[in-house]
Design a protein around this motif. Structure first.
Motif, PDB file in Angstrom:
ATOM      1  N   ALA A  38      23.551  28.428  29.635  1.00 30.60           N
ATOM      2  CA  ALA A  38      23.617  29.560  30.550  1.00 30.60           C
ATOM      3  C   ALA A  38      25.061  29.880  30.918  1.00 30.60           C
ATOM      4  O   ALA A  38      25.454  31.044  31.041  1.00 30.60           O
ATOM      5  CB  ALA A  38      22.803  29.261  31.811  1.00 30.60           C
ATOM      6  N   LEU A  39      25.885  28.832  31.098  1.00 31.50           N
ATOM      7  CA  LEU A  39      27.295  29.039  31.398  1.00 31.50           C
ATOM      8  C   LEU A  39      27.992  29.779  30.261  1.00 31.50           C
ATOM      9  O   LEU A  39      28.818  30.685  30.491  1.00 31.50           O
ATOM     10  CB  LEU A  39      27.974  27.690  31.646  1.00 31.50           C
ATOM     11  N   VAL A  40      27.646  29.432  29.035  1.00 31.93           N
ATOM     12  CA  VAL A  40      28.222  30.131  27.879  1.00 31.93           C
ATOM     13  C   VAL A  40      27.818  31.596  27.887  1.00 31.93           C
ATOM     14  O   VAL A  40      28.632  32.504  27.626  1.00 31.93           O
ATOM     15  CB  VAL A  40      27.774  29.446  26.567  1.00 31.93           C
ATOM     16  N   VAL A  41      26.545  31.860  28.224  1.00 30.74           N
ATOM     17  CA  VAL A  41      26.067  33.240  28.268  1.00 30.74           C
ATOM     18  C   VAL A  41      26.828  34.034  29.320  1.00 30.74           C
ATOM     19  O   VAL A  41      27.190  35.200  29.114  1.00 30.74           O
ATOM     20  CB  VAL A  41      24.548  33.258  28.551  1.00 30.74           C
ATOM     21  N   VAL A  42      27.101  33.398  30.486  1.00 29.82           N
ATOM     22  CA  VAL A  42      27.834  34.085  31.545  1.00 29.82           C
ATOM     23  C   VAL A  42      29.221  34.507  31.064  1.00 29.82           C
ATOM     24  O   VAL A  42      29.727  35.580  31.421  1.00 29.82           O
ATOM     25  CB  VAL A  42      27.956  33.174  32.789  1.00 29.82           C
ATOM     26  N   ALA A  43      29.832  33.680  30.232  1.00 27.46           N
ATOM     27  CA  ALA A  43      31.199  33.959  29.768  1.00 27.46           C
ATOM     28  C   ALA A  43      31.251  35.085  28.749  1.00 27.46           C
ATOM     29  O   ALA A  43      32.329  35.615  28.462  1.00 27.46           O
ATOM     30  CB  ALA A  43      31.796  32.694  29.161  1.00 27.46           C
ATOM     31  N   LEU A  44      30.101  35.451  28.182  1.00 29.20           N
ATOM     32  CA  LEU A  44      30.084  36.511  27.186  1.00 29.20           C
ATOM     33  C   LEU A  44      30.233  37.873  27.859  1.00 29.20           C
ATOM     34  O   LEU A  44      29.789  38.071  28.988  1.00 29.20           O
ATOM     35  CB  LEU A  44      28.781  36.461  26.382  1.00 29.20           C
ATOM     36  N   PRO A  45      30.853  38.851  27.193  1.00 27.80           N
ATOM     37  CA  PRO A  45      31.008  40.183  27.785  1.00 27.80           C
ATOM     38  C   PRO A  45      29.638  40.903  27.836  1.00 27.80           C
ATOM     39  O   PRO A  45      28.748  40.578  27.022  1.00 27.80           O
ATOM     40  CB  PRO A  45      31.978  40.888  26.823  1.00 27.80           C
ATOM     41  N   PRO A  46      29.451  41.886  28.745  1.00 26.75           N
ATOM     42  CA  PRO A  46      30.435  42.226  29.778  1.00 26.75           C
ATOM     43  C   PRO A  46      30.360  41.246  30.939  1.00 26.75           C
ATOM     44  O   PRO A  46      29.279  40.961  31.425  1.00 26.75           O
ATOM     45  CB  PRO A  46      30.001  43.624  30.212  1.00 26.75           C
ATOM     46  N   GLY A  47      31.489  40.699  31.344  1.00 26.67           N
ATOM     47  CA  GLY A  47      31.492  39.748  32.435  1.00 26.67           C
ATOM     48  C   GLY A  47      32.085  40.349  33.689  1.00 26.67           C
ATOM     49  O   GLY A  47      32.530  41.494  33.701  1.00 26.67           O
ATOM     50  N   GLU A  48      32.104  39.601  34.753  1.00 28.48           N
ATOM     51  CA  GLU A  48      32.666  40.032  36.018  1.00 28.48           C
ATOM     52  C   GLU A  48      33.690  38.981  36.435  1.00 28.48           C
ATOM     53  O   GLU A  48      33.375  38.025  37.140  1.00 28.48           O
ATOM     54  CB  GLU A  48      31.580  40.172  37.081  1.00 28.48           C
ATOM     55  N   PRO A  49      34.968  39.128  35.951  1.00 34.68           N
ATOM     56  CA  PRO A  49      35.983  38.090  36.159  1.00 34.68           C
ATOM     57  C   PRO A  49      36.165  37.710  37.620  1.00 34.68           C
ATOM     58  O   PRO A  49      36.440  36.565  37.944  1.00 34.68           O
ATOM     59  CB  PRO A  49      37.256  38.723  35.589  1.00 34.68           C
ATOM     60  N   GLY A  50      35.967  38.663  38.525  1.00 36.24           N
ATOM     61  CA  GLY A  50      36.196  38.357  39.921  1.00 36.24           C
ATOM     62  C   GLY A  50      35.203  37.377  40.504  1.00 36.24           C
ATOM     63  O   GLY A  50      35.416  36.827  41.570  1.00 36.24           O
ATOM     64  N   ARG A  51      34.102  37.163  39.833  1.00 36.82           N
ATOM     65  CA  ARG A  51      33.071  36.282  40.374  1.00 36.82           C
ATOM     66  C   ARG A  51      33.030  34.937  39.659  1.00 36.82           C
ATOM     67  O   ARG A  51      32.141  34.129  39.915  1.00 36.82           O
ATOM     68  CB  ARG A  51      31.687  36.949  40.242  1.00 36.82           C
ATOM     69  N   PHE A  52      33.948  34.675  38.722  1.00 35.74           N
ATOM     70  CA  PHE A  52      33.905  33.426  37.969  1.00 35.74           C
ATOM     71  C   PHE A  52      34.119  32.197  38.859  1.00 35.74           C
ATOM     72  O   PHE A  52      33.669  31.102  38.551  1.00 35.74           O
ATOM     73  CB  PHE A  52      34.948  33.434  36.845  1.00 35.74           C
ATOM     74  N   GLY A  53      34.836  32.368  39.993  1.00 36.34           N
ATOM     75  CA  GLY A  53      35.030  31.232  40.894  1.00 36.34           C
ATOM     76  C   GLY A  53      33.706  30.741  41.448  1.00 36.34           C
ATOM     77  O   GLY A  53      33.433  29.532  41.506  1.00 36.34           O
ATOM     78  N   ALA A  54      32.870  31.680  41.876  1.00 37.11           N
ATOM     79  CA  ALA A  54      31.552  31.304  42.402  1.00 37.11           C
ATOM     80  C   ALA A  54      30.692  30.685  41.318  1.00 37.11           C
ATOM     81  O   ALA A  54      29.933  29.728  41.557  1.00 37.11           O
ATOM     82  CB  ALA A  54      30.863  32.539  42.995  1.00 37.11           C
ATOM     83  N   ILE A  55      30.800  31.240  40.086  1.00 36.40           N
ATOM     84  CA  ILE A  55      30.008  30.703  38.970  1.00 36.40           C
ATOM     85  C   ILE A  55      30.440  29.270  38.654  1.00 36.40           C
ATOM     86  O   ILE A  55      29.598  28.383  38.467  1.00 36.40           O
ATOM     87  CB  ILE A  55      30.171  31.601  37.738  1.00 36.40           C
ATOM     88  N   ALA A  56      31.766  29.029  38.643  1.00 35.22           N
ATOM     89  CA  ALA A  56      32.253  27.678  38.355  1.00 35.22           C
ATOM     90  C   ALA A  56      31.791  26.699  39.427  1.00 35.22           C
ATOM     91  O   ALA A  56      31.394  25.561  39.133  1.00 35.22           O
ATOM     92  CB  ALA A  56      33.778  27.697  38.262  1.00 35.22           C
ATOM     93  N   LEU A  57      31.809  27.149  40.686  1.00 35.08           N
ATOM     94  CA  LEU A  57      31.358  26.283  41.771  1.00 35.08           C
ATOM     95  C   LEU A  57      29.872  25.930  41.600  1.00 35.08           C
ATOM     96  O   LEU A  57      29.460  24.781  41.798  1.00 35.08           O
ATOM     97  CB  LEU A  57      31.593  26.979  43.117  1.00 35.08           C
ATOM     98  N   ALA A  58      29.095  26.942  41.198  1.00 34.18           N
ATOM     99  CA  ALA A  58      27.661  26.705  41.006  1.00 34.18           C
ATOM    100  C   ALA A  58      27.403  25.711  39.879  1.00 34.18           C
ATOM    101  O   ALA A  58      26.574  24.804  40.011  1.00 34.18           O
ATOM    102  CB  ALA A  58      26.952  28.023  40.720  1.00 34.18           C
ATOM    103  N   PHE A  59      28.142  25.857  38.814  1.00 32.16           N
ATOM    104  CA  PHE A  59      27.895  24.952  37.689  1.00 32.16           C
ATOM    105  C   PHE A  59      28.409  23.548  37.961  1.00 32.16           C
ATOM    106  O   PHE A  59      27.871  22.569  37.427  1.00 32.16           O
ATOM    107  CB  PHE A  59      28.489  25.532  36.404  1.00 32.16           C
ATOM    108  N   LEU A  60      29.441  23.442  38.811  1.00 34.11           N
ATOM    109  CA  LEU A  60      29.806  22.100  39.274  1.00 34.11           C
ATOM    110  C   LEU A  60      28.657  21.491  40.080  1.00 34.11           C
ATOM    111  O   LEU A  60      28.388  20.289  40.025  1.00 34.11           O
ATOM    112  CB  LEU A  60      31.076  22.162  40.127  1.00 34.11           C
ATOM    113  N   GLY A  61      27.991  22.348  40.854  1.00 32.65           N
ATOM    114  CA  GLY A  61      26.824  21.889  41.600  1.00 32.65           C
ATOM    115  C   GLY A  61      25.713  21.416  40.677  1.00 32.65           C
ATOM    116  O   GLY A  61      25.050  20.402  40.938  1.00 32.65           O
ATOM    117  N   PHE A  62      25.485  22.133  39.561  1.00 30.74           N
ATOM    118  CA  PHE A  62      24.474  21.704  38.593  1.00 30.74           C
ATOM    119  C   PHE A  62      24.829  20.333  38.012  1.00 30.74           C
ATOM    120  O   PHE A  62      23.967  19.457  37.871  1.00 30.74           O
ATOM    121  CB  PHE A  62      24.371  22.716  37.446  1.00 30.74           C
ATOM    122  N   ALA A  63      26.122  20.172  37.673  1.00 31.00           N
ATOM    123  CA  ALA A  63      26.551  18.875  37.137  1.00 31.00           C
ATOM    124  C   ALA A  63      26.355  17.768  38.173  1.00 31.00           C
ATOM    125  O   ALA A  63      25.965  16.643  37.849  1.00 31.00           O
ATOM    126  CB  ALA A  63      28.015  18.949  36.703  1.00 31.00           C
TER     127      ALA A  63
END
Length: 513
Positions: A38-63
């Motif tokens: 799912a993280l790989v899919v998020v990185a595919l275009p079209p993406g929303e670069p301004g929200r990648f911080g929240a996405i990274a935080l969420a995936f750290l939570g998954f880990a």
């Protein structure tokens, strides 16, 4: 995602495999792999670069959820704190969803992962709470945020997600539960079968039947010459008796004759079963499961009973009882085969008497008993006179007939406690417990008068009242037979009891005439 309950802590679901760090790691890896995808899919275009911080935080939570599942010793904790991981996971899904378009995001269905995890490894109450958390994760933003990101029309998607998640959770949990239970039952039955090679496992069969069915009573019934014999039980004390044909419950008879399972959910509603044995045992529901032997016959009835009527037979019982009953039939067959083989190794095939091996075992036991009690024990060796000449004159078949006829005639002359054995060829041995010399002479003389086909025998008797070596005792009796032969045959010689090791010769003579 909450980790599995440990059977070592609660022991309420013995079919569940024990949770270890390695097993939890194997279980969580596929789910983490999907999250990574799912993280790989998020990185595919079209993406929303301004929200990648929240996405990274969420995936750290998954880990972090994965690490908690693997490394925390959950076996030592109650079930409910484990739902904290579910809350963390749902929160992280909400963050990813919000960062990737809100209601338009496709990541709502990541919530199905936690539902499937709980369905596979959690309990029913945990699944229910997980479904509630997942539904709230889907609906709360629609109610609280709204706007373009979470329009009111999204409730349809949230509703369909809730219904699909509930169906998936219930169906997967039931499939996993039944599969795990059945695998556990097969393993328990297989282990019972392996153990049966070393001892009589009839009682173990009944005990396992209780574990598999949750019944209050298990009884193993086997057909006998005069009816049905109770050979083992568990749960309640049942006498090991033989029921004559008129006392055999109809359900037992039907199970054995038809080789089909007989179910009685309410004894009081079954006129043929009400009262009688069921009332005496305090049983109000029965399942009679016939065991099919490798030969294709129903050779046992494994009956399990409950103290109260039932609406239906437990699913695990319906699956496992036929397996267990068939294994019980195989166990009984093996036990009977072993018994027959044991008998064959100790029985003379021509006369049906004990052979040399059987005689040696019996003599050793009786000598030990005589040594303990101090009561006399007499042993006699008989040798048919001129048997070789008889065989040469009449043929070996007639010689065999003489041996069988003599066996039958002599057996009728013995007392209940006496034992007759074929010691070898035309030689026989008689064991007479608690018998002195004079009484032994009376027994052997009675046998001599019943010898068929106008034949005679020579006999040697030795009486002991203390422990002696069995071989020395037989040598002393055999020596006395040779003395009888030398003194004209058709007579009894009284031998001298041997010391513990060294045998002695014969002494006095008694004429049969």
């Amino acid at each position: 995602m909450a980790p599995t309950s440990s059977t070592t802590r609660t022991n309420t679901r013995p079919w569940e495999p024990e949770s270890t760090r390695a097993s939890r790691q194997r279980r969580v890896l596929p789910f983490l792999a999907l999250v990574a995808a799912a993280l790989v899919v998020v990185a595919l275009p079209p993406g929303e670069p301004g929200r990648f911080g929240a996405i990274a935080l969420a995936f750290l939570g998954f880990a972090g959820c994965g690490a908690l599942i693997v490394f925390v010793p959950w076996e030592r904790l109650p079930d409910w704190p484990r739902l904290g991981i579910v809350a963390i996971y749902c929160t992280n899904v909400g963050l990813v969803r919000d960062a990737t378009g809100g209601g338009r995001s496709g990541f709502l269905f990541m919530l199905l992962l936690v539902v499937m995890w709980q369905a596979a490894y959690g309990s029913r109450p945990q699944i229910a709470v997980t479904l509630v958390m997942s539904v709230l994760t889907a609906i709360v933003p629609i109610v609280t945020v709204g706007g373009d990101e979470y329009p009111g029309s999204e409730w349809r998607k949230a509703l369909m997600f809730s219904l699909v998640a509930a169906v998936i959770g219930i169906v997967v949990h039931e499939l996993v539960r039944r599969t795990t239970q059945e695998r556990w039952a097969v393993d328990r039955v297989a282990r019972l079968g392996r153990a049966a090679a070393h001892h009589d496992s009839r009682s173990d069969v009944c005990q396992l039947a209780l574990e598999l069915t949750g019944a209050d009573l298990a009884v193993l019934l086997e057909p006998a010459e005069r009816g049905i014999t109770v050979t083992a039980s568990a749960g309640r004390a049942v006498p090991l008796v033989t029921l004559t044909a008129d006392l055999v419950p109809p359900a037992v008879r039907r199970a054995l004759e038809s080789a089909r399972t007989q179910v009685i959910l309410d004894v009081d509603a079954d006129g043929a079963t009400r009262g009688g044995v069921s009332a005496a045992l305090g049983v109000r529901a029965w399942v009679h499961q016939p065991g099919i032997s490798p030969g294709g016959r129903a050779t046992i009835d494994l009956a399990v009973g409950w103290a109260e009527p039932r609406r239906r037979v437990p699913a695990l019982a319906s699956y496992s009882l036929p397996l267990l009953a068939d294994e019980a039939a195989a166990i009984v067959d093996r036990a009977e085969l072993v018994e027959r083989l044991e008998t064959m190794t100790r029985q003379d095939p021509l006369t049906g008497l004990l052979n040399r091996r059987g005689w040696d075992d019996h003599l050793t036991r009786e000598l030990a008993r005589a040594a303990r009690t101090g009561r006399p024990l007499s042993v006699a060796v008989l040798d048919l006179d001129r048997f070789k000449r008889f065989n040469d004159a009449h043929g070996h078949l007639v010689g065999d007939q003489l041996l069988k006829a003599a066996t039958s005639a002599w057996t009728g002359a013995l007392r209940t406690s006496d034992v007759l054995a074929r010691w070898g060829g035309e030689e026989f041995a008689v064991l007479m417990p608690e018998t002195g010399t004079e009484d032994a002479i009376s027994v052997i003389s009675r046998m001599a008068r019943r010898t068929p086909m106008e034949q005679t025998f020579s006999a040697g008797i030795v009486t002991v009242d203390a422990g002696v070596d069995p071989d020395a005792l037989m040598v002393a009796a055999d020596d006395a037979v040779y003395v009888a032969k030398d003194r004209g045959r058709d007579r009894i010689e009284i031998g001298t009891a041997p010391p513990p090791v060294e045998p002695t010769g014969a002494a006095s003579t008694v004429d049969l005439t």
